[in-house]
Scaffold this active site. Structure first.
Site, PDB file in Angstrom:
ATOM      1  N   ARG A  89       0.851  -1.212   0.000  1.00 13.64           N
ATOM      2  CA  ARG A  89       0.000   0.000   0.000  1.00 13.64           C
ATOM      3  C   ARG A  89       0.875   1.245   0.000  1.00 13.64           C
ATOM      4  NH1 ARG A  89      -1.528   1.900   4.463  1.00 13.64           N
ATOM      5  NH2 ARG A  89      -2.179  -0.022   5.516  1.00 13.64           N
ATOM      6  N   TYR A 141     -16.760  14.643 -18.697  1.00 14.78           N
ATOM      7  CA  TYR A 141     -17.076  13.232 -18.517  1.00 14.78           C
ATOM      8  C   TYR A 141     -18.075  13.082 -17.346  1.00 14.78           C
ATOM      9  CZ  TYR A 141     -16.775   8.635 -16.557  1.00 14.78           C
ATOM     10  OH  TYR A 141     -17.133   7.439 -15.993  1.00 14.78           O
ATOM     11  N   ASP A 215      -7.392  17.064 -17.181  1.00 18.73           N
ATOM     12  CA  ASP A 215      -7.686  15.663 -17.469  1.00 18.73           C
ATOM     13  C   ASP A 215      -7.246  15.412 -18.913  1.00 18.73           C
ATOM     14  OD1 ASP A 215      -8.821  13.292 -18.312  1.00 18.73           O
ATOM     15  OD2 ASP A 215     -10.695  13.587 -17.219  1.00 18.73           O
ATOM     16  N   LYS A 240      -7.625   3.926 -20.427  1.00 17.02           N
ATOM     17  CA  LYS A 240      -7.854   4.248 -21.842  1.00 17.02           C
ATOM     18  C   LYS A 240      -6.554   4.078 -22.652  1.00 17.02           C
ATOM     19  CE  LYS A 240     -12.049   5.639 -20.521  1.00 17.02           C
ATOM     20  NZ  LYS A 240     -11.958   5.988 -19.134  1.00 17.02           N
TER      21      LYS A 240
HETATM   22  C1  LIG Z   1     -12.264  12.052 -19.741  1.00 18.62           C
HETATM   23  C2  LIG Z   1     -12.311  11.006 -18.666  1.00 18.62           C
HETATM   24  N1  LIG Z   1     -11.714  11.237 -17.492  1.00 18.62           N
HETATM   25  C3  LIG Z   1     -11.723  10.334 -16.508  1.00 18.62           C
HETATM   26  C4  LIG Z   1     -12.373   9.136 -16.644  1.00 18.62           C
HETATM   27  C5  LIG Z   1     -12.381   8.180 -15.487  1.00 18.62           C
HETATM   28  O1  LIG Z   1     -11.528   7.099 -15.714  1.00 18.62           O
HETATM   29  P1  LIG Z   1     -11.774   5.649 -15.077  1.00 18.62           P
HETATM   30  O2  LIG Z   1     -12.914   5.020 -15.786  1.00 18.62           O
HETATM   31  O3  LIG Z   1     -10.462   4.963 -15.305  1.00 18.62           O
HETATM   32  O4  LIG Z   1     -12.079   5.845 -13.651  1.00 18.62           O
HETATM   33  C6  LIG Z   1     -13.025   8.845 -17.845  1.00 18.62           C
HETATM   34  C7  LIG Z   1     -13.746   7.579 -18.092  1.00 18.62           C
HETATM   35  O5  LIG Z   1     -14.097   6.812 -17.292  1.00 18.62           O
HETATM   36  C8  LIG Z   1     -13.002   9.813 -18.866  1.00 18.62           C
HETATM   37  O6  LIG Z   1     -13.635   9.615 -20.018  1.00 18.62           O
HETATM   38  N1  LIG Z   2     -21.151   3.176 -15.584  1.00 25.36           N
HETATM   39  C1  LIG Z   2     -19.972   3.979 -15.677  1.00 25.36           C
HETATM   40  C2  LIG Z   2     -19.774   4.486 -17.060  1.00 25.36           C
HETATM   41  C3  LIG Z   2     -18.340   4.662 -17.390  1.00 25.36           C
HETATM   42  S1  LIG Z   2     -18.039   5.695 -18.791  1.00 25.36           S
HETATM   43  C4  LIG Z   2     -16.372   5.339 -19.189  1.00 25.36           C
HETATM   44  C5  LIG Z   2     -15.667   6.364 -20.015  1.00 25.36           C
HETATM   45  N2  LIG Z   2     -15.218   7.463 -19.264  1.00 25.36           N
HETATM   46  C6  LIG Z   2     -16.420   6.868 -21.194  1.00 25.36           C
HETATM   47  O1  LIG Z   2     -16.517   8.091 -21.380  1.00 25.36           O
HETATM   48  O2  LIG Z   2     -16.883   6.056 -21.985  1.00 25.36           O
HETATM   49  C7  LIG Z   2     -20.103   5.139 -14.726  1.00 25.36           C
HETATM   50  O3  LIG Z   2     -21.210   5.469 -14.336  1.00 25.36           O
HETATM   51  O4  LIG Z   2     -19.101   5.732 -14.331  1.00 25.36           O
END
Ligand SMILES: Cc1ncc(COP(=O)(O)O)c(C=O)c1O
Ligand SMILES: N[C@@H](CCSC[C@H](N)C(=O)O)C(=O)O
Length: 446
Positions: A89, A141, A215, A240
């Site tokens: 950790r 997002y 981000d 990603k």
């Molecule tokens: C632009 C962006 N930032 C952050 C996240 C969060 O990443 P994670 O799904 O790995 O938690 C996502 C998608 O989930 C995203 O599309």
């Molecule tokens: N059920 C998830 C959806 C994740 S979306 C993942 C990614 N960032 C995208 O834009 O496709 C949630 O509610 O977080």
């Protein structure tokens, strides 16, 4: 007692191997104090594509890739410690190796790897105190929006959603209470571009303590280095492009300010959200192919964006000259990425296209080697309520395409078939075009 080396030619524990043992896995001298709290970046010597692949793991076996140190705890040489690591950790050699590599490619002095992109944002936003203000975009997002709404409703943080494509809108709400300016570019899913240097400048002018946070998930370090553009903190979903295969969840944070790095390391150790050794290994492996994956993905994305635009769809992609912020995007980024969105003008038609696609998987996420199709308002951004989506002008019919590395003609053929099957296009002797298309119109206003 000395043990034989792999050739059986004498003792393994020689003076040279003892000297090697004082080096860590990257060949750095071990510092006297525990290293996990102060991992330092290697300096970049080569082009980014080379640096992505180039790492040195100087363990006693000459491992070519970083071993997975699948161990929760580490033996100490005395009751007061003596080993660089004590507990995973707090720090783990596989994670440290990854973090140093990430710091190098993100042009940071320190990178931290955690369990997801949202985990990374959670670590960052734990720097906030009640009464602090956050300025962020009106196209974000969905998960980011959800976490910020939670902080607003439960932690006394004030959140301003403004149009971050306009530096003046940000300037209007900046004050000495602004603790963070949180930016996404291109935005997900409307592909709006944000002037990172312009906003960083005005933010720091008005409040030198405000942290500009970017981000960088949509571009990744191969296309953009926000720390070089004035950002204080950059984070990404390693789920990603960085990992690229949709086989892990990961998040990455990078900074140049050691104090900020230490504060966020404290949170990671205190809350236990550091990336596991196995996922650190997989992320490290994925990062090495980032340049070549992105090159193919964005070449494919460009062809697909041009294909849709030429058939009369309103397409949002910064590789298209019709994107209203084309010049701004190319001033801050080295490529257009591989996420684009387009509209059909009809939610039912969009639904039919998504469901008719075969090669394009109906999935959330992006940045992976295989191509995905989704309706953000129902999927990735469903956590933003319908009223807010409407206020933020997010079209319910918008389709997001996340382009992979397949043969582009196969992707276009599959998309064409889905468009025809869904009744999204009118077929003429010349081919087909979007129903009711304003044929000039790509993105009229992003
Ligand atoms: C632009 C962006 N930032 C952050 C996240 C969060 O990443 P994670 O799904 O790995 O938690 C996502 C998608 O989930 C995203 O599309
Ligand atoms: N059920 C998830 C959806 C994740 S979306 C993942 C990614 N960032 C995208 O834009 O496709 C949630 O509610 O977080």
């Amino acid at each position: 007692m000395a043990t034989p080396n792999s050739n059986g030619n004498g003792p393994a524990v020689t003076a040279a191997s003892k000297a090697l043992a004082r080096l860590d896995l990257d060949g750095h001298d071990l510092p006297p104090s525990p290293a996990p709290s102060s991992p330092h970046a290697g300096r970049r010597r080569y082009a980014l594509a080379t640096e992505l692949v180039y790492t040195e793991t100087k363990d006693q076996y000459g491992s070519s890739s970083i071993p997975i140190y699948q161990s929760a705890t580490f033996k100490q040489t005395s009751s007061s410690g003596g080993n660089e690591y004590d507990y995973t950790r707090s720090g783990n050699p596989t994670r440290t190796h990854l973090e140093r590599h990430l710091a190098k490619i993100m042009n940071a002095t320190r990178a931290l790897a955690v369990g997801s992109g949202m985990g990374a944002l959670d670590v960052i936003t734990r720097l906030l105190r009640p009464g602090d203000e956050v300025i962020t975009g009106d196209d974000l997002y969905g998960g980011t929006n959800r976490l910020l709404t939670y902080l607003k409703n439960n932690q006394g943080v004030v959140v301003h959603h403004v149009d971050t494509t306009n530096v003046d809108r940000v300037r209007e709400v900046l004050s000495n209470k602004t603790a963070m300016v949180l930016l996404e570019t291109p935005t997900n899913p409307l592909i709006k571009i944000v002037d990172i240097p312009g906003i960083a400048r005005v933010s720091h002018e008005i409040n030198s303590k405000a942290l500009v946070i970017v981000d960088n998930t949509m571009l990744s370090p191969i296309l953009c280095n926000p720390l070089d553009l004035g950002a204080d903190v950059v984070y990404e979903s390693g789920t990603k492009y960085l990992s690229g295969h949709h086989d892990i969840m990961a998040g990455v944070i990078a900074v140049n300010d050691p104090e900020l790095g230490d504060k966020m390391y404290f949170t990671i150790n205190a809350t236990g959200c550091g990336l596991s050794p196995n996922d650190s290994f997989l992320l490290m492996r994925g990062v090495k192919t980032l340049a070549i994956r992105m090159e193919k993905q964005q070449t494919n994305a460009q062809r697909i964006a041009e294909f849709l635009e030429s058939h009369g769809f309103k397409v949002r992609y910064p590789g298209l000259k019709s994107h209203p912020q084309y010049d701004l995007h190319w001033a801050i980024a080295r490529g257009a990425g591989a996420v684009l969105s387009f509209e059909t003008g009809d939610v039912a038609v969009s639904e039919r296209i998504v469901e008719a696609a075969r090669l394009w998987g109906i999935s959330v996420s992006f940045g992976c080697v295989n191509s995905l199709i989704s309706m953000p308002c129902r999927m990735s951004h469903a956590s933003i309520d319908a009223k807010t989506r409407q206020e933020r002008q997010m079209p319910e019919d918008i389709i997001r395409l996340c382009v992979g590395i397949e043969d582009v003609d196969d992707l276009i053929d599959d998309l064409s078939r889905a468009l025809i099957q869904a009744g999204a296009v009118a077929i003429t002797l010349d081919g087909f075009h979007a129903n009711d298309a304003d044929v000039d119109g790509a993105v009229s206003s992003a």
